[in-house]
Design a protein around this motif. Structure first.
Motif, mmCIF file in Angstrom:
data_model
loop_
_atom_site.group_PDB
_atom_site.id
_atom_site.type_symbol
_atom_site.label_atom_id
_atom_site.label_comp_id
_atom_site.label_asym_id
_atom_site.label_seq_id
_atom_site.Cartn_x
_atom_site.Cartn_y
_atom_site.Cartn_z
ATOM 1 N N MET A 3 -2.423 26.964 11.050
ATOM 2 C CA MET A 3 -1.700 28.228 11.124
ATOM 3 C C MET A 3 -2.353 29.101 12.193
ATOM 4 N N GLY A 4 -1.598 29.995 12.748
ATOM 5 C CA GLY A 4 -2.108 30.861 13.803
ATOM 6 C C GLY A 4 -1.214 30.770 15.014
ATOM 7 N N LYS A 5 -1.717 31.220 16.115
ATOM 8 C CA LYS A 5 -0.940 31.245 17.348
ATOM 9 C C LYS A 5 -0.679 29.825 17.834
ATOM 10 N N VAL A 6 0.533 29.584 18.291
ATOM 11 C CA VAL A 6 0.885 28.275 18.839
ATOM 12 C C VAL A 6 1.337 28.474 20.282
ATOM 13 N N TYR A 7 0.878 27.596 21.144
ATOM 14 C CA TYR A 7 1.227 27.608 22.558
ATOM 15 C C TYR A 7 1.940 26.292 22.852
ATOM 16 N N TYR A 8 2.871 26.337 23.774
ATOM 17 C CA TYR A 8 3.674 25.152 24.071
ATOM 18 C C TYR A 8 3.612 24.821 25.553
ATOM 19 N N VAL A 9 3.399 23.548 25.827
ATOM 20 C CA VAL A 9 3.597 23.017 27.164
ATOM 21 C C VAL A 9 4.969 22.366 27.104
ATOM 22 N N TYR A 10 5.795 22.660 28.093
ATOM 23 C CA TYR A 10 7.161 22.149 28.033
ATOM 24 C C TYR A 10 7.621 21.665 29.397
ATOM 25 N N GLY A 22 5.956 24.084 32.288
ATOM 26 C CA GLY A 22 5.453 25.420 32.016
ATOM 27 C C GLY A 22 4.678 25.482 30.711
ATOM 28 N N VAL A 23 4.121 26.653 30.453
ATOM 29 C CA VAL A 23 3.393 26.904 29.211
ATOM 30 C C VAL A 23 3.828 28.275 28.699
ATOM 31 N N THR A 24 3.932 28.411 27.386
ATOM 32 C CA THR A 24 4.370 29.670 26.784
ATOM 33 C C THR A 24 3.830 29.788 25.364
ATOM 34 N N ASN A 25 3.810 31.022 24.858
ATOM 35 C CA ASN A 25 3.436 31.225 23.461
ATOM 36 C C ASN A 25 4.678 31.463 22.596
ATOM 37 N N ASN A 26 5.865 31.430 23.222
ATOM 38 C CA ASN A 26 7.113 31.618 22.486
ATOM 39 C C ASN A 26 8.182 30.770 23.174
ATOM 40 N N ILE A 27 8.327 29.548 22.714
ATOM 41 C CA ILE A 27 9.206 28.616 23.417
ATOM 42 C C ILE A 27 10.672 29.008 23.322
ATOM 43 N N ARG A 28 11.089 29.567 22.198
ATOM 44 C CA ARG A 28 12.492 29.987 22.078
ATOM 45 C C ARG A 28 12.821 31.095 23.074
ATOM 46 N N ARG A 29 11.949 32.070 23.172
ATOM 47 C CA ARG A 29 12.173 33.156 24.128
ATOM 48 C C ARG A 29 12.190 32.622 25.556
ATOM 49 N N ARG A 30 11.225 31.768 25.870
ATOM 50 C CA ARG A 30 11.110 31.261 27.232
ATOM 51 C C ARG A 30 12.331 30.438 27.626
ATOM 52 N N GLY A 58 -2.750 24.589 19.466
ATOM 53 C CA GLY A 58 -3.324 25.713 18.749
ATOM 54 C C GLY A 58 -4.295 26.510 19.596
ATOM 55 N N ASP A 59 -4.606 26.016 20.783
ATOM 56 C CA ASP A 59 -5.576 26.652 21.670
ATOM 57 C C ASP A 59 -4.948 26.858 23.046
ATOM 58 N N VAL A 60 -4.936 28.096 23.514
ATOM 59 C CA VAL A 60 -4.289 28.408 24.790
ATOM 60 C C VAL A 60 -4.936 27.656 25.951
#
Length: 97
Positions: A3-10, A22-30, A58-60
């Motif tokens: 649990m906690g902040k999630v970052y996505y590489v997409y 790219g990379v984002t902390n909010n994939i839906r928004r991005r 879980g780690d930026v």
């Protein structure tokens, strides 16, 4: 994933299969921003709006390292990565909106 902040590489694409990593902390928004053409530059110019691959972290810093790693790959290797999870190139964000 803890649990906690999630970052996505997409990896996002367009009809011509031009790739954007790219990379984002909010994939839906991005992805919403990509689809709406709100991000100036490459993604707007090439109409990048189809989410074809993503990985959560879980780690930026780990996410940024992975983004840089994938960005430096040859196209063939990126295509192989997409094929492992999404061989038919479905828009993985379909149904989010």
């Amino acid at each position: 994933m803890p649990m906690g902040k999630v970052y996505y590489v997409y990896i996002a694409s367009n009809q011509s299969r031009t790739l954007y990593v790219g990379v984002t902390n909010n994939i839906r928004r991005r992805i919403t921003e990509h689809k709406a053409g709100e991000i100036e530059g490459f993604t707007r110019r090439y109409h990048i709006g189809t989410l074809v691959y993503f990985e959560p972290f879980g780690d930026v810093y780990a996410a940024i390292r992975r983004e840089k790693q994938i960005k430096h790959w040859r196209r063939e290797k990126k295509l192989a990565l997409i094929a492992t999870e999404n061989p038919d190139w479905h828009d993985l964000s379909e149904g989010w909106f």
